[in-house]
Design a protein around this motif. Sequence first.
Motif, PDB file in Angstrom:
ATOM      1  N   CYS A 187     -28.641   4.222  -3.229  1.00 31.07           N
ATOM      2  CA  CYS A 187     -28.194   3.932  -1.865  1.00 31.07           C
ATOM      3  C   CYS A 187     -27.083   2.899  -1.981  1.00 31.07           C
ATOM      4  O   CYS A 187     -27.292   1.826  -2.545  1.00 31.07           O
ATOM      5  CB  CYS A 187     -29.351   3.386  -1.036  1.00 31.07           C
ATOM      6  SG  CYS A 187     -28.877   2.901   0.636  1.00 31.07           S
ATOM      7  N   LEU A 188     -25.888   3.251  -1.495  1.00 27.94           N
ATOM      8  CA  LEU A 188     -24.760   2.335  -1.502  1.00 27.94           C
ATOM      9  C   LEU A 188     -24.543   1.812  -0.095  1.00 27.94           C
ATOM     10  O   LEU A 188     -24.598   2.579   0.866  1.00 27.94           O
ATOM     11  CB  LEU A 188     -23.480   3.051  -1.952  1.00 27.94           C
ATOM     12  CG  LEU A 188     -23.185   3.067  -3.446  1.00 27.94           C
ATOM     13  CD1 LEU A 188     -24.261   3.784  -4.216  1.00 27.94           C
ATOM     14  CD2 LEU A 188     -21.833   3.689  -3.701  1.00 27.94           C
ATOM     15  N   LEU A 221     -28.153   9.229  -2.211  1.00 27.29           N
ATOM     16  CA  LEU A 221     -28.291  10.414  -3.050  1.00 27.29           C
ATOM     17  C   LEU A 221     -29.707  10.383  -3.612  1.00 27.29           C
ATOM     18  O   LEU A 221     -30.115   9.401  -4.236  1.00 27.29           O
ATOM     19  CB  LEU A 221     -27.265  10.398  -4.185  1.00 27.29           C
ATOM     20  CG  LEU A 221     -27.197  11.673  -5.003  1.00 27.29           C
ATOM     21  CD1 LEU A 221     -26.451  12.757  -4.216  1.00 27.29           C
ATOM     22  CD2 LEU A 221     -26.481  11.419  -6.317  1.00 27.29           C
ATOM     23  N   LEU A 222     -30.458  11.442  -3.338  1.00 31.56           N
ATOM     24  CA  LEU A 222     -31.852  11.508  -3.766  1.00 31.56           C
ATOM     25  C   LEU A 222     -31.970  11.837  -5.252  1.00 31.56           C
ATOM     26  O   LEU A 222     -31.060  12.449  -5.830  1.00 31.56           O
ATOM     27  CB  LEU A 222     -32.590  12.581  -2.958  1.00 31.56           C
ATOM     28  CG  LEU A 222     -32.705  12.301  -1.457  1.00 31.56           C
ATOM     29  CD1 LEU A 222     -33.224  13.535  -0.727  1.00 31.56           C
ATOM     30  CD2 LEU A 222     -33.596  11.109  -1.192  1.00 31.56           C
ATOM     31  N   PRO A 223     -33.100  11.471  -5.865  1.00 31.18           N
ATOM     32  CA  PRO A 223     -33.333  11.868  -7.260  1.00 31.18           C
ATOM     33  C   PRO A 223     -33.343  13.394  -7.364  1.00 31.18           C
ATOM     34  O   PRO A 223     -33.652  14.088  -6.396  1.00 31.18           O
ATOM     35  CB  PRO A 223     -34.723  11.306  -7.577  1.00 31.18           C
ATOM     36  CG  PRO A 223     -35.030  10.327  -6.501  1.00 31.18           C
ATOM     37  CD  PRO A 223     -34.210  10.708  -5.311  1.00 31.18           C
ATOM     38  N   VAL A 233     -21.494   9.651  -4.055  1.00 33.49           N
ATOM     39  CA  VAL A 233     -21.861   8.945  -2.819  1.00 33.49           C
ATOM     40  C   VAL A 233     -20.634   8.273  -2.209  1.00 33.49           C
ATOM     41  O   VAL A 233     -20.411   8.362  -0.998  1.00 33.49           O
ATOM     42  CB  VAL A 233     -22.987   7.921  -3.069  1.00 33.49           C
ATOM     43  CG1 VAL A 233     -23.235   7.075  -1.834  1.00 33.49           C
ATOM     44  CG2 VAL A 233     -24.265   8.633  -3.482  1.00 33.49           C
ATOM     45  N   GLN A 234     -19.832   7.619  -3.031  1.00 33.75           N
ATOM     46  CA  GLN A 234     -18.631   6.955  -2.514  1.00 33.75           C
ATOM     47  C   GLN A 234     -17.686   7.963  -1.851  1.00 33.75           C
ATOM     48  O   GLN A 234     -17.175   7.718  -0.771  1.00 33.75           O
ATOM     49  CB  GLN A 234     -17.908   6.210  -3.637  1.00 33.75           C
ATOM     50  CG  GLN A 234     -18.629   4.950  -4.053  1.00 33.75           C
ATOM     51  CD  GLN A 234     -17.929   4.238  -5.194  1.00 33.75           C
ATOM     52  OE1 GLN A 234     -17.541   4.855  -6.176  1.00 33.75           O
ATOM     53  NE2 GLN A 234     -17.796   2.928  -5.057  1.00 33.75           N
ATOM     54  N   LYS A 235     -17.502   9.104  -2.483  1.00 37.72           N
ATOM     55  CA  LYS A 235     -16.590  10.118  -1.956  1.00 37.72           C
ATOM     56  C   LYS A 235     -17.147  10.767  -0.686  1.00 37.72           C
ATOM     57  O   LYS A 235     -16.448  10.874   0.321  1.00 37.72           O
ATOM     58  CB  LYS A 235     -16.338  11.185  -3.027  1.00 37.72           C
ATOM     59  CG  LYS A 235     -15.336  12.226  -2.620  1.00 37.72           C
ATOM     60  CD  LYS A 235     -15.081  13.195  -3.760  1.00 37.72           C
ATOM     61  CE  LYS A 235     -14.086  14.251  -3.337  1.00 37.72           C
ATOM     62  NZ  LYS A 235     -13.840  15.225  -4.401  1.00 37.72           N
ATOM     63  N   LYS A 236     -18.391  11.187  -0.720  1.00 45.73           N
ATOM     64  CA  LYS A 236     -18.981  11.900   0.416  1.00 45.73           C
ATOM     65  C   LYS A 236     -19.051  11.035   1.671  1.00 45.73           C
ATOM     66  O   LYS A 236     -18.828  11.511   2.779  1.00 45.73           O
ATOM     67  CB  LYS A 236     -20.380  12.412   0.066  1.00 45.73           C
ATOM     68  CG  LYS A 236     -21.035  13.163   1.206  1.00 45.73           C
ATOM     69  CD  LYS A 236     -22.376  13.740   0.842  1.00 45.73           C
ATOM     70  CE  LYS A 236     -22.941  14.477   2.040  1.00 45.73           C
ATOM     71  NZ  LYS A 236     -24.201  15.122   1.746  1.00 45.73           N
TER      72      LYS A 236
END
Length: 145
Positions: A94-95, A106-108, A123-126
Amino acid sequence: MLEEIKLNIFKTHKPDEKIGLFLTLLDEKNTILTSSGVMETDKPLQELITILYNGIVQKHPSCKHIVAEVPSTLTLQKDAEQLLNLSVTEYGICLVSPETQKSGVLLPWTPGVVDMKNALNLVQKKFGISGNVQIYTFTTEKISI
């Protein structure tokens, strides 16, 4: 389907618990249709399940299978080397940007994610998160429905 979701989750959690929850919807080929949820909430689990059901499950009639994930062991990561050595099959990320308050999860076991560096970039991009971020890792309890 709503009652089936509740029945399975309430086997291990109380309806009035205030915990995070993610639902991942899969089609007949086990391809991810969508995934949505929250890390933390002030809503009772029973209400959160209904909100997620109305928000995503009803909109995907091709959904044949659901994986519910209850996040736990949320840990702020301060050591980059330790973070990069974590397994993406065991840990989600989690960011959070303290500046913009944007966040992303992003889940495992997310298909196509090979390592933590890849997970961070995705995560950063999405979610359009940049600059200084707080990075949290977590595990989940999976409940197959």
